[in-house]
Design an enzyme around this catalytic site. Structure first.
Site, PDB file in Angstrom:
ATOM      1  N   LYS A   1       7.602  -3.115  16.300  1.00 20.27           N
ATOM      2  CA  LYS A   1       8.137  -1.945  15.589  1.00 20.27           C
ATOM      3  C   LYS A   1       9.139  -1.189  16.459  1.00 20.27           C
ATOM      4  CE  LYS A   1       6.987  -1.102  11.893  1.00 20.27           C
ATOM      5  NZ  LYS A   1       7.512  -1.647  10.613  1.00 20.27           N
TER       6      LYS A   1
ATOM      7  N   SER B   1       5.829   2.951  13.211  1.00 21.78           N
ATOM      8  CA  SER B   1       4.423   3.214  13.514  1.00 21.78           C
ATOM      9  C   SER B   1       4.306   4.054  14.771  1.00 21.78           C
ATOM     10  CB  SER B   1       3.670   1.894  13.723  1.00 21.78           C
ATOM     11  OG  SER B   1       2.379   2.117  14.269  1.00 21.78           O
TER      12      SER B   1
ATOM     13  N   VAL C   1      11.390  -6.922  -3.947  1.00 24.35           N
ATOM     14  CA  VAL C   1      10.104  -7.606  -3.834  1.00 24.35           C
ATOM     15  C   VAL C   1      10.292  -9.108  -3.980  1.00 24.35           C
ATOM     16  CG1 VAL C   1       8.684  -5.673  -4.634  1.00 24.35           C
ATOM     17  CG2 VAL C   1       9.709  -7.204  -6.307  1.00 24.35           C
TER      18      VAL C   1
ATOM     19  N   PHE D   1       0.821  -1.211   0.000  1.00 25.67           N
ATOM     20  CA  PHE D   1       0.000   0.000   0.000  1.00 25.67           C
ATOM     21  C   PHE D   1       0.856   1.262   0.000  1.00 25.67           C
ATOM     22  CE2 PHE D   1      -2.734   2.916   2.740  1.00 25.67           C
ATOM     23  CZ  PHE D   1      -3.480   3.383   1.672  1.00 25.67           C
TER      24      PHE D   1
ATOM     25  N   TYR E   1       2.319  -5.810  17.848  1.00 24.79           N
ATOM     26  CA  TYR E   1       2.744  -5.084  16.653  1.00 24.79           C
ATOM     27  C   TYR E   1       3.551  -3.852  17.043  1.00 24.79           C
ATOM     28  CZ  TYR E   1       2.608  -1.946  12.679  1.00 24.79           C
ATOM     29  OH  TYR E   1       2.969  -1.060  11.687  1.00 24.79           O
TER      30      TYR E   1
ATOM     31  N   GLY F   1     -25.955   6.548   4.603  1.00 28.11           N
ATOM     32  CA  GLY F   1     -26.777   7.577   5.235  1.00 28.11           C
ATOM     33  C   GLY F   1     -27.609   7.078   6.389  1.00 28.11           C
TER      34      GLY F   1
END
Length: 315
Positions: free
Chosen positions: A146, A116, A32, A12, A142, A191
């Site tokens: 980090k 993060s 990659v 992302f 997590y 809505g």
């Protein structure tokens, strides 16, 4: 011309970063595990980070000037097995440490780690925001992974010529975002009456294109060396305001019922949804003013424009 290698280039944030760097005078080398569809830049193979950490594989960093490390397991689920937890730390911590060692050997000049803001904690008190010099206080695996990744990078670089830059973003959104943020977009488009009108928290976010722009600036900015950079759009908004903006951008009515946040917290806790309560109702603010001043950086996209881009681009 600098040679810039990017791990997680197909992810992302990585995709946005590759696109951003294509506008500059850099040779971009995606690291990659498989070629990125539609990407014409020559890539190099990136082994599984756990295998790299175990010394079972290596990565070619020859000729690389700047290494930007975006690849990671990006979240930890509740009630992980011990095997899953060990894998998380092997990838996020061990993989980062192994890449740092390889970068030192290869003569890489600067290592930029995408960390993060969860390293700082999970919530902020009203009127306060996380700063780079605050004591680290991660509350889940997590965030802890980090933090340990940051520490492993810095300790590996000590006594070498490798410069380090650590960037701590909050929630990242933008074209292609999935998960809870995409569900919020879908919900706001309907809505429906939602009991969130009484929620007056403040949460920081950063558009993926703003984050890519900051990374592109920090990767060779003299003042970024050795720094921890807090990142955000610079505009913190409440959950109710976010839903209202998403609804208006999609032409949907805004129907928010003013139910006290304390009642919602109690109700969600009884339903076993404390995690959802934290994400929707608590505050999570990041003070990025220091980053903007240090690098003379202004996020190129405002929140409304970034939200519109996110809505118009499906995951």
């Amino acid at each position: 011309m600098s040679v810039v290698a990017i791990t997680g280039a197909g992810g992302f944030v990585g995709r946005a970063l590759v696109k951003r760097l294509a506008q500059g005078q850099h040779e971009v080398v995606p690291l990659v595990r498989s070629p990125i569809p539609g990407n014409t830049a020559s890539h190099r193979d990136l082994p599984n980070l756990a295998s790299l950490a175990a010394g079972e594989a290596g990565v070619d960093l020859s000729g690389v000037d700047i290494l930007i490390h975006c690849a990671a397991i990006t979240q930890s689920k509740t009630n992980m097995t011990e095997a899953e937890r060990q894998h998380l730390f092997a990838v996020n911590v061990g993989g980062t440490a192994a890449l740092a060692r390889e970068a030192v050997v290869a003569g890489v000049k600067r290592f930029v780690l995408l960390s993060s803001a969860k390293v700082n904690g999970e919530t902020t008190a009203p009127g306060t925001a996380f700063r780079a010099d605050d004591p680290a206080a991660p509350l889940d695996d997590y965030g802890l992974s980090k933090l340990q990744a940051e520490q492993s990078l810095v300790s590996t670089a000590v006594g070498t010529s490798l410069e380090t830059v650590i960037i701590r973003p909050p929630l990242v959104y933008g074209p292609g975002v999935a998960g809870n943020f995409r569900q919020l977009i879908k919900l706001s488009a309907k809505g429906l009456p939602l009991p969130l009108g009484g929620v007056h928290n403040r949460r920081s976010m950063i558009a993926v294109d703003n984050l890519a722009d900051l990374i592109a600036l920090a990767m060779d900015h003299d003042k970024a060396a050795g720094r921890i950079l807090m990142a955000s759009d610079g505009e913190d908004i409440s959950t109710s305001e976010l839903i209202a903006r998403l609804a208006r951008l999609q032409g949907a009515p805004v129907r928010l019922l003013s139910v006290p946040a304390s009642i919602l917290i109690s109700a969600l806790a009884l339903m076993g949804r404390k995690g959802i309560a934290d994400r929707l109702l608590s505050s999570f603010q990041v003070d990025s003013a220091g980053t903007r001043a240090l690098l003379d950086w202004t996020p190129p996209l405002g929140v409304d424009a970034a939200l519109a881009d996110t809505i118009s681009s499906p995951p």
